[in-house]
Design an enzyme around this catalytic site. Structure first.
Site, PDB file in Angstrom:
ATOM      1  N   GLY A 135       0.816  -1.208   0.000  1.00  0.00           N
ATOM      2  CA  GLY A 135       0.000   0.000   0.000  1.00  0.00           C
ATOM      3  C   GLY A 135       0.842   1.246   0.000  1.00  0.00           C
TER       4      GLY A 135
ATOM      5  N   GLN B  50       2.473  10.318   1.754  1.00  0.00           N
ATOM      6  CA  GLN B  50       3.841   9.787   1.775  1.00  0.00           C
ATOM      7  C   GLN B  50       4.701  10.370   0.660  1.00  0.00           C
ATOM      8  OE1 GLN B  50       2.401   5.460   2.170  1.00  0.00           O
ATOM      9  NE2 GLN B  50       4.395   5.457   3.209  1.00  0.00           N
TER      10      GLN B  50
ATOM     11  N   CYS C 285       6.536  -0.103   6.433  1.00  0.00           N
ATOM     12  CA  CYS C 285       6.043   1.116   5.790  1.00  0.00           C
ATOM     13  C   CYS C 285       7.156   1.717   4.938  1.00  0.00           C
ATOM     14  CB  CYS C 285       5.620   2.099   6.880  1.00  0.00           C
ATOM     15  SG  CYS C 285       4.982   3.651   6.249  1.00  0.00           S
ATOM     16  N   LEU C 286       6.809   2.181   3.744  1.00  0.00           N
ATOM     17  CA  LEU C 286       7.800   2.820   2.873  1.00  0.00           C
ATOM     18  C   LEU C 286       8.427   4.046   3.547  1.00  0.00           C
ATOM     19  CD1 LEU C 286       5.943   2.746  -0.564  1.00  0.00           C
ATOM     20  CD2 LEU C 286       7.907   1.345   0.102  1.00  0.00           C
TER      21      LEU C 286
ATOM     22  N   HIS D  46      -3.818   0.781   8.003  1.00  0.00           N
ATOM     23  CA  HIS D  46      -2.488   1.410   8.014  1.00  0.00           C
ATOM     24  C   HIS D  46      -2.461   2.618   7.063  1.00  0.00           C
ATOM     25  CE1 HIS D  46       2.099   1.115   7.803  1.00  0.00           C
ATOM     26  NE2 HIS D  46       1.807   1.891   6.778  1.00  0.00           N
ATOM     27  N   GLU D  47      -3.011   2.450   5.856  1.00  0.00           N
ATOM     28  CA  GLU D  47      -2.953   3.541   4.870  1.00  0.00           C
ATOM     29  C   GLU D  47      -3.847   4.707   5.271  1.00  0.00           C
ATOM     30  OE1 GLU D  47      -0.577   3.501   2.911  1.00  0.00           O
ATOM     31  OE2 GLU D  47      -0.111   1.373   3.065  1.00  0.00           O
TER      32      GLU D  47
ATOM     33  N   HIS E  12      -2.200   7.071   7.567  1.00  0.00           N
ATOM     34  CA  HIS E  12      -1.339   8.074   6.924  1.00  0.00           C
ATOM     35  C   HIS E  12      -2.130   9.343   6.610  1.00  0.00           C
ATOM     36  CE1 HIS E  12       2.506   6.087   6.355  1.00  0.00           C
ATOM     37  NE2 HIS E  12       1.942   5.022   5.821  1.00  0.00           N
TER      38      HIS E  12
END
Ligand code: NI
Length: 172
Positions: free
Chosen positions: A47, A52, A97-98, A139-140, A143
């Site tokens: 994702g 981000q 996470c990225l 999670h997304e 953000h």
């Protein structure tokens, strides 16, 4: 299309709350293409969220259909203005996470959710989700509200893990 730069922790901009999308136009479609290309350029992320890459609008992409062990999923999802309307159960699971490339963490999430979101054209859709896909969506959406998994761990001492660093052969 373009691969965009990813903001990484502890960049303060990751704490910003993102704004709802109101224009479903060509610019949005192009941005979603870039966001997807950025997700795919990374190390197999399931994702990615717009903030981000420094765009503070409520857009995320989730796709858990390509995990090594198959999990229940709805394929590739572009979620605009996503809202979770029901939560059920909870379970602990490992997340990466990225924007936090050096760590993973154990986070409690709802096991099952009911989700509604718009697509890139503005049409509303709804899903019932469970397990890893429900976790990825939670999670997304975090953000979009300025939260990282680091903010969700019960204990920063025992629930955060440094990723293994693989040295290239021939290096000291
Ligand atoms: Ni993330």
């Amino acid at each position: 299309m373009a691969v965009l730069d990813i903001l990484t922790w502890p960049d303060e901009r990751l704490k910003q709350v993102s704004q709802p999308v109101t224009e479903f136009d060509e610019a949005l479609a192009r941005f979603i293409d870039d966001l997807e290309e950025t997700r795919l350029a990374g190390p197999g992320a399931v994702g990615i969220a717009a903030p981000q890459v420094g765009r503070f609008i409520r857009v995320v992409i989730v796709d858990v259909s390509k995990t090594r062990k198959p999990v229940p999923n709805h394929g590739h999802l572009v979620l605009v203005n996503p809202e979770i309307t029901e939560w059920e159960g909870y379970e602990l699971g490992r997340e990466g996470c990225l924007s936090v490339p050096d760590y993973t963490g154990n986070v409690i999430r709802a096991e099952r959710i009911h989700l509604r979101a718009q697509d890139a054209e503005g049409n509303w859709r709804e899903w019932d989700m469970e397990g890893f896909e429900a976790r990825a969506v939670q999670h997304e959406i975090d953000h979009l509200d300025g939260l990282l998994f680091l903010d969700r761990v019960v204990s920063r001492r025992s629930d955060i893990f440094r990723r293994k660093v693989y040295k290239k052969k021939g290096q000291p």
